[in-house]
Scaffold this motif. Structure first.
Motif, PDB file in Angstrom:
ATOM      1  N   TYR A  87       0.812  -1.222   0.000  1.00 16.29           N
ATOM      2  CA  TYR A  87       0.000   0.000   0.000  1.00 16.29           C
ATOM      3  C   TYR A  87       0.847   1.275   0.000  1.00 16.29           C
ATOM      4  N   THR A  88       1.896   1.294   0.812  1.00 16.17           N
ATOM      5  CA  THR A  88       2.640   2.540   1.003  1.00 16.17           C
ATOM      6  C   THR A  88       3.761   2.728  -0.003  1.00 16.17           C
ATOM      7  N   VAL A  89       4.354   1.628  -0.447  1.00 11.00           N
ATOM      8  CA  VAL A  89       5.535   1.775  -1.299  1.00 11.00           C
ATOM      9  C   VAL A  89       5.300   1.246  -2.720  1.00 11.00           C
ATOM     10  N   GLU A  90       4.904  -0.025  -2.818  1.00 13.43           N
ATOM     11  CA  GLU A  90       4.834  -0.623  -4.156  1.00 13.43           C
ATOM     12  C   GLU A  90       3.788   0.050  -5.048  1.00 13.43           C
ATOM     13  N   ARG A  91       2.555   0.165  -4.529  1.00 13.49           N
ATOM     14  CA  ARG A  91       1.482   0.677  -5.388  1.00 13.49           C
ATOM     15  C   ARG A  91       1.669   2.134  -5.792  1.00 13.49           C
ATOM     16  N   LEU A 113       7.156  -2.438 -13.890  1.00 12.93           N
ATOM     17  CA  LEU A 113       6.424  -2.543 -12.623  1.00 12.93           C
ATOM     18  C   LEU A 113       7.028  -3.652 -11.757  1.00 12.93           C
ATOM     19  N   ASP A 114       7.362  -4.774 -12.385  1.00 14.78           N
ATOM     20  CA  ASP A 114       7.959  -5.882 -11.637  1.00 14.78           C
ATOM     21  C   ASP A 114       9.304  -5.473 -11.034  1.00 14.78           C
ATOM     22  N   ARG A 115      10.095  -4.737 -11.820  1.00 15.25           N
ATOM     23  CA  ARG A 115      11.389  -4.300 -11.301  1.00 15.25           C
ATOM     24  C   ARG A 115      11.198  -3.367 -10.109  1.00 15.25           C
ATOM     25  N   LEU A 116      10.209  -2.511 -10.197  1.00 15.97           N
ATOM     26  CA  LEU A 116       9.952  -1.604  -9.065  1.00 15.97           C
ATOM     27  C   LEU A 116       9.521  -2.392  -7.825  1.00 15.97           C
ATOM     28  N   SER A 117       8.764  -3.473  -8.051  1.00 17.83           N
ATOM     29  CA  SER A 117       8.326  -4.289  -6.906  1.00 17.83           C
ATOM     30  C   SER A 117       9.521  -4.890  -6.173  1.00 17.83           C
ATOM     31  N   VAL A 118      10.532  -5.289  -6.922  1.00 19.42           N
ATOM     32  CA  VAL A 118      11.703  -5.919  -6.304  1.00 19.42           C
ATOM     33  C   VAL A 118      12.388  -4.938  -5.348  1.00 19.42           C
ATOM     34  N   PHE A 119      12.303  -3.670  -5.667  1.00 16.42           N
ATOM     35  CA  PHE A 119      12.801  -2.644  -4.751  1.00 16.42           C
ATOM     36  C   PHE A 119      11.785  -2.351  -3.644  1.00 16.42           C
ATOM     37  N   ALA A 120      10.524  -2.235  -4.035  1.00 16.30           N
ATOM     38  CA  ALA A 120       9.506  -1.671  -3.145  1.00 16.30           C
ATOM     39  C   ALA A 120       9.134  -2.604  -1.991  1.00 16.30           C
ATOM     40  N   THR A 168      18.668  -5.377   0.379  1.00 18.22           N
ATOM     41  CA  THR A 168      17.978  -6.029  -0.746  1.00 18.22           C
ATOM     42  C   THR A 168      17.381  -4.974  -1.680  1.00 18.22           C
ATOM     43  N   ALA A 169      16.764  -3.971  -1.090  1.00 11.38           N
ATOM     44  CA  ALA A 169      16.164  -2.902  -1.900  1.00 11.38           C
ATOM     45  C   ALA A 169      17.250  -2.164  -2.678  1.00 11.38           C
ATOM     46  N   MET A 170      18.372  -1.879  -2.015  1.00 15.23           N
ATOM     47  CA  MET A 170      19.472  -1.171  -2.683  1.00 15.23           C
ATOM     48  C   MET A 170      20.020  -1.995  -3.857  1.00 15.23           C
ATOM     49  N   ASN A 171      20.173  -3.298  -3.643  1.00 17.54           N
ATOM     50  CA  ASN A 171      20.659  -4.164  -4.724  1.00 17.54           C
ATOM     51  C   ASN A 171      19.716  -4.131  -5.917  1.00 17.54           C
ATOM     52  N   ALA A 172      18.422  -4.118  -5.606  1.00 16.31           N
ATOM     53  CA  ALA A 172      17.438  -4.060  -6.686  1.00 16.31           C
ATOM     54  C   ALA A 172      17.631  -2.782  -7.499  1.00 16.31           C
ATOM     55  N   LEU A 173      17.961  -1.693  -6.814  1.00 14.94           N
ATOM     56  CA  LEU A 173      18.182  -0.430  -7.529  1.00 14.94           C
ATOM     57  C   LEU A 173      19.395  -0.530  -8.433  1.00 14.94           C
TER      58      LEU A 173
END
Lengths: 364, 364
Positions: A212-216, A232-239, A334-339
């Motif tokens: 709700y707060t980050v991914e969407r 969108l999928d790539r953003l989810s891996v971060f979010a 994990t989020a940083m790696n996704a970035l």
């Protein structure tokens, strides 16, 4: 929250965008005030204006803006302002109802909407009992929250988004709205039922916060710039990991935060017996005596300040807060790696890194 | 309600349409059930299915259908089914929240959603106190209501309406939603404040019922067939007096109705001290002694059955119920005259006459 909002190092003018959203929301709510000489219609927009004026991080609008940049920032920027304002007004709805459900007294350092409306209803009229005023306050806050949701729709539909864009946004907005309701429901169901079940607590946080707060919000901003599913999928891996870290920080602040800084009571989460990863880990690692004390106290609506202090002491002694900090750090990495892997535009990547940093370290 | 739903005399297959809407809603909510093996996700659609199964008049869907015929019944009939189902699901939202606000125990002869959820939450677990269960029930019902509103949007947007049509529908839907919230707010504000102010009571009914229940559903159906403002205005001339009559009948039933037939308590309106035209007229015509008794009792949450019986007796003695019947008859005639002048298609006119007849004479 010390969200590092702008500056030459990020490239994106987050402060400017946030201001634009504030102005837009203020204008929208001004238009909703009843006209002068309206025969005494109550100004139902007033509690919403006051709520927004009291502060808030505006994390969802900002993430929508960054998501839009992540997808190339194409299309009409005003659509993103509409979208962001709509997300914030929807969030106001969610918070007002949340406070009614939790019977919270404070939000953003001020009386919650239902408390303020109860007080105003009682006014100087001694004929209105405290119970009647409280009942009015809760009912009126439910309605004001409903109105915020209605208006968040209206606001989005006033945008110049084209029908295809709107259809794509609605699809994700509907998913988001169902997710937050499910998250809140799971949360409510678990409240008062202290348990060492970490996966249950993680699941609540995933729906209530990570999605709700980050991914969407990121997804929605990206869709406004025509993003495809791959992005969108790539953003989810971060979010998603960042969102989990956000929730875990929230759990720590709910028990150990400084009310003068958070604007919320530091007793409520304990008194409500919120089912968090923090309390689940504490119950797992507790000695039998510690566990008995925690089980007795978590969810006790009459928990005293002294008992709460002992409960906090026990939680620290179990090592749970340190464990939670470790999970936050892991999720952050994990989020940083996704970035790094994400091949996002540079300015969006920097903004996301700053936001992730602020979100996981915040004190409010 | 003995709504004369179809038959060769009306020409419009209201029963068939209502069945189509029921089927559509049932399918939609079935799709919302969590898939088997979902890891224990609660079925948040279940309370909504049960609520719809318990009955209800479906007056708003039916009026949308008649409105569509009034405007020539052009365009895709499935759009009207989507619209009608969306209106009904929105109404479910409004009723669930209304019952939470009023702390009502019964709706449609069954426990209200918050009561049923509280009971299910407590289950056989003696560890959950009655107070905690009640708190859960109200919180969960607020969320289930929110979800009904979210899904009512979703359902409409799944229709094949073209963008222009949708934009026109949204404009009126937003007005309708703001109006019902305002009506509910005015109602809540006046509740417990017994007063001889008839115009205040009429105003509440105008927003809460006349516009929300009658005028807007007709408008929306008509818009789905491309109606112009002129037709909408003509429908209002019929709808508003009929809607007022509908509310006045509701007020009488709330105090004098048979709970076995209405499915609602006949004590609640008195105990809540609902500000109705009925009570306003009674207070106006009451002798000083009658007025003192009514002022004491209206809004007394502990009003006994015996006191309620005396209060009803007093209200009858003031002549207020007979006056309300007269106003209902006048409003009915005004609505009928509007139909005669309206140059609406014959089948729509007949259906509206039957509905008006049923609505003003109903016993539930």
């Amino acid at each position: 929250m010390a969200l590092a909002l702008s500056g030459p190092e990020t490239g994106l003018d987050l402060t400017g965008f946030r201001d634009a959203v504030e102005d837009f929301l203020a204008d929208f709510l001004d238009r909703k005030a009843p006209p002068a000489g309206n025969g005494g219609s109550p100004d139902l927009a007033a509690p919403l204006r006051q709520f927004l004026d009291a502060g808030g991080k505006r994390i969802r609008p900002i993430l929508a803006f960054v998501g839009w940049h992540a997808a190339g920032a194409t299309g009409d920027p005003r659509t993103v302002v509409h979208l962001a304002a709509s997300l914030e007004l929807f969030h106001v709805f969610a918070l007002i109802h949340d406070d009614v459900m939790d019977s919270s007294a404070l939000r953003r350092g001020r009386p919650t909407v239902h408390r303020a409306l109860a007080r105003a209803h009682q006014g100087d009229d001694s004929g209105v009992s405290a119970a009647a005023a409280a009942r009015f306050g809760k009912g009126a806050a439910i309605l004001i929250g409903d109105l915020a949701m209605v208006w968040s729709d209206e606001l989005l539909l006033e945008s110049d988004a084209n029908p295809d864009q709107l259809a794509a946004l609605w699809l994700v907005l509907h998913a988001m709205r169902s997710e937050i309701v499910l998250g809140q429901y799971l949360d409510l169901q678990a409240t008062g039922d202290a348990s060492p079940d970490v996966s249950r607590a993680l699941r609540i946080g995933r729906y209530k916060t990570a999605k709700y707060t980050v991914e969407r919000p990121l997804h929605l901003g990206a869709i406004a710039a025509g993003a495809d599913q791959h992005l969108l999928d790539r953003l989810s891996v971060f979010a998603l990991p960042l969102g989990e870290a956000f929730q875990l920080r929230d759990d720590l602040l709910g028990v150990f935060g400084d009310p003068a800084v958070t604007g919320k009571s530091a007793l409520e989460d304990l008194r409500d017996g919120k089912a968090t990863v923090l309390t689940a880990l504490a119950l797992q690692a507790a000695t039998p005596a510690q566990r008995r004390a925690l089980t007795d106290w978590l969810g006790d609506p009459h928990l005293t300040d002294e008992q709460a202090a002992v409960a906090r002491h026990i939680i620290v002694a179990t090592g749970a807060p340190a464990q939670v900090e470790e999970v936050i750090a892991t999720r952050f990495r994990t989020a940083m790696n996704a970035l790094d892997d994400g091949r996002l535009p540079c300015a969006a990547r920097r903004a996301l890194r700053d936001i992730a940093d602020a979100v996981t370290r915040r004190t409010t």
